[in-house]
Design an enzyme around this catalytic site. Structure first.
Site, PDB file in Angstrom:
ATOM      1  N   ARG A  76      -1.315   8.774   1.553  1.00 57.17           N
ATOM      2  CA  ARG A  76      -2.654   9.044   1.017  1.00 57.17           C
ATOM      3  C   ARG A  76      -3.448   7.770   0.742  1.00 57.17           C
ATOM      4  NH1 ARG A  76      -1.700  12.658  -3.866  1.00 57.17           N
ATOM      5  NH2 ARG A  76      -3.962  12.764  -3.962  1.00 57.17           N
TER       6      ARG A  76
ATOM      7  N   THR B 112      13.584  12.391  -5.500  1.00 59.39           N
ATOM      8  CA  THR B 112      13.795  11.251  -6.400  1.00 59.39           C
ATOM      9  C   THR B 112      15.271  11.076  -6.792  1.00 59.39           C
ATOM     10  OG1 THR B 112      12.966  12.745  -8.132  1.00 59.39           O
ATOM     11  CG2 THR B 112      11.474  11.045  -7.353  1.00 59.39           C
TER      12      THR B 112
ATOM     13  N   ASP C  48       5.511   2.656  -7.927  1.00 62.01           N
ATOM     14  CA  ASP C  48       4.054   2.845  -7.825  1.00 62.01           C
ATOM     15  C   ASP C  48       3.384   3.046  -9.187  1.00 62.01           C
ATOM     16  OD1 ASP C  48       4.854   5.405  -8.433  1.00 62.01           O
ATOM     17  OD2 ASP C  48       3.792   6.375  -6.782  1.00 62.01           O
TER      18      ASP C  48
ATOM     19  N   GLY D 105       5.114  16.613 -13.336  1.00 67.76           N
ATOM     20  CA  GLY D 105       6.139  17.479 -13.908  1.00 67.76           C
ATOM     21  C   GLY D 105       5.813  17.692 -15.374  1.00 67.76           C
TER      22      GLY D 105
ATOM     23  N   ASN E  99     -15.894 -41.119  -6.099  1.00 65.90           N
ATOM     24  CA  ASN E  99     -17.115 -40.322  -6.137  1.00 65.90           C
ATOM     25  C   ASN E  99     -17.443 -39.887  -4.707  1.00 65.90           C
ATOM     26  OD1 ASN E  99     -19.891 -39.515  -6.172  1.00 65.90           O
ATOM     27  ND2 ASN E  99     -20.051 -40.478  -8.174  1.00 65.90           N
TER      28      ASN E  99
END
Ligand code: UD1
Ligand code: MG
Length: 451
Positions: free
Chosen positions: A18, A84, A108, A144, A363
């Site tokens: 996505r 997971t 993430d 969840g 300089n």
């Protein structure tokens, strides 16, 4: 910290489709650092802290980033993306080593802090079997839900499996969990995939830990800390939260930010005392600013070390490898790259200094350009201390200007210049007395004839 050993497993095998990007999701940057690097920086470190990162197949770049952030991290590949809990089990070899506390974090969620990891582990030392990080979601869709019985967590219900009543719950699972390491492996092994997605859900651990007779507790945190990044819009939101934090930290540390909201910082930007940063300054990764330095408006700095009391900008661009000594000045419309500018040296206007060493007190006049590239290779320019480079000079590298040497304005310098010498490399000026008057008169006469 608590004297307990800890294993942190960071799950980073996401596809991130996505994001609509060819870059793996966890490598997208927030405040100049990848999402993954932020999480890894917050994960417990030091004695008794082990780290494992789970990456997808063909994600060498993710593994490389993990090793860069935490060289001691073990890399584990999850060959198939089956959920997971399945991802955690990809690090079974690390789990088998044993630990007091097992922390699971997602690659993430870049805004998580070390303090929150510590807060989540605390109940384990007090005997809990599992601690789940929860937050009150402004919009819980997709998360969840934490199903509570009083202050006890009974289950985590995924969006797809939740009843209408459960969907109304706003207390959500952040995804971060801490297990009692002695039971973690047996709990994970019991997780099945009998749910609407056919995935191995880590969240099923709640029921299993309870069935084993251990307490499951919820530790709450702020939503801003656990925002999971799945889209570019969420990435931008996380950037906003992170910038607000970094600005506040800079202000708390005594940095003067005249218009904080217009200054962009990197997670690794460091400031000394009494630094002033004017509006609209961007700090890319790897910038340190010494005591009393002033960064004037509209400057852009990356991988640069700014010495004490140095002055930068307005409108300066300091590219990687720039180092400014004490009290050095880089003024407006100046670009530097791989440049060391020693103490008190001045590069004040309209100049490019690349692959160059500028000695103390030198300089560099307006419009000076180091010609460092021939289309194939880069070459060095050395400018000695106290040298004076006249305006609008081109220094064709490789070239060395001696200490205290002078370069006449408008020179093209192609050969080394000795210490204290004067070098002039330009057409000699000629003048013709009265030429301009004669020219005007002749032209005017010719024009009058044409009328
Ligand atoms: C998960 C939680 C949900 C929680 C939410 C918080 C589960 C089952 N659900 O849902 O309760 O509210 O996070 O953001 O745990 N990953 C892998 N391999 C896999 C699957 C996932 O490495 O096979 C990694 C992903 O890279 C990601 C993390 O695990 O970093 C979470 O996966 P994701 O698919 O985003 O889970 P959510 O649906 O958001
Ligand atoms: Mg997610």
């Amino acid at each position: 910290m608590t004297g307990r050993t800890t294993l942190t497993i960071v799950l980073a095998a996401g596809e991130g489709t996505r994001m609509r990007s060819s870059l793996p999701k966890v490598l997208h940057p927030v405040a100049g650092q990848s999402l993954l690097a932020h999480v890894l920086a917050a994960a417990p470190k030091g004695d008794g802290a082990a780290l494992a990162v789970v990456v997808g197949p063909d994600h060498q770049a993710v593994a490389d980033e993990a090793r860069l952030a935490r060289p001691e991290a073990g890399i584990h590949v999850q060959a198939e993306r089956l959920g997971t809990a399945h991802a955690v089990m990809a690090a079974r070899a690390a789990l088998a080593q044993g630990c007091d506390d097992l922390l699971i974090a997602f690659g993430d969620t870049p805004l998580i802090s070390a303090a929150t990891f510590a807060r989540l582990r605390a109940p384990l030392a007090a005997g809990a079997g599992l601690a789940v990080l929860g937050f009150r979601a402004a919009d819980p869709t997709g998360y969840g839900r934490l199903v509570m019985d009083g202050d006890r967590l009974t289950a985590i219900r995924e969006q797809a499996d939740a009843s209408a009543a459960e969907r109304a719950i706003t207390l959500c699972n952040a995804g971060v969990m801490a297990f009692d390491g002695r039971i973690a492996l047996q709990v994970l092994e019991r997780i099945g995939n009998a749910n609407s997605k056919g995935e191995y859900y880590l969240t099923d651990a709640v029921g299993i830990v309870r069935a084993l007779g251990h307490d499951v507790v919820v530790v709450e945190t702020d939503e801003d800390e656990v925002r999971g990044i799945n889209t570019k819009a969420q990435l931008a939101q996380a950037e906003q939260v992170m910038q607000a934090r970094l600005r506040q930290a800079a202000l708390d540390a005594g940095v003067t930010l005249i218009a904080p909201d217009t200054v962009f910082l990197s997670a690794d930007t460091t400031f000394g005392r009494d630094v002033v940063v004017e509006p609209n300054v961007v700090f890319g990764a790897g910038v340190s600013v010494g005591d009393g330095a002033v960064i004037h408006a509209f400057s852009y700095l990356e991988k640069a070390a700014i010495g004490a009391r140095a002055l930068v900008g307005p409108f300066a661009r300091l590219r990687p490898g720039t180092s400014l000594g004490e009290g050095a000045k880089v003024g407006n419309f100046v670009e530097t790259k791989a440049a060391t500018i020693e103490a008190g040296a001045k590069v004040n206007h309209l100049t490019y200094i690349g692959d160059t060493h500028v000695g103390a007190g030198a300089n560099i006049g307006a419009g000076t350009i180091t010609c460092n590239y021939d289309g194939f290779d880069k070459y060095k320019t050395i400018i000695g201390k106290g040298a004076f480079v006249g305006s609008n000079s081109s220094l064709v590298a490789p070239v060395r200007i001696g200490d205290g040497a002078y370069i006449g304005s408008g020179s093209v310098i192609t050969s080394d210049v000795a210490d204290d010498a004067l070098a002039i490399g330009r057409g000699r000026q000629t003048a013709r007395e009265g030429w301009a008057r004669h020219f005007r008169e002749a032209k005017a006469a010719a024009k009058a004839l044409r009328k």
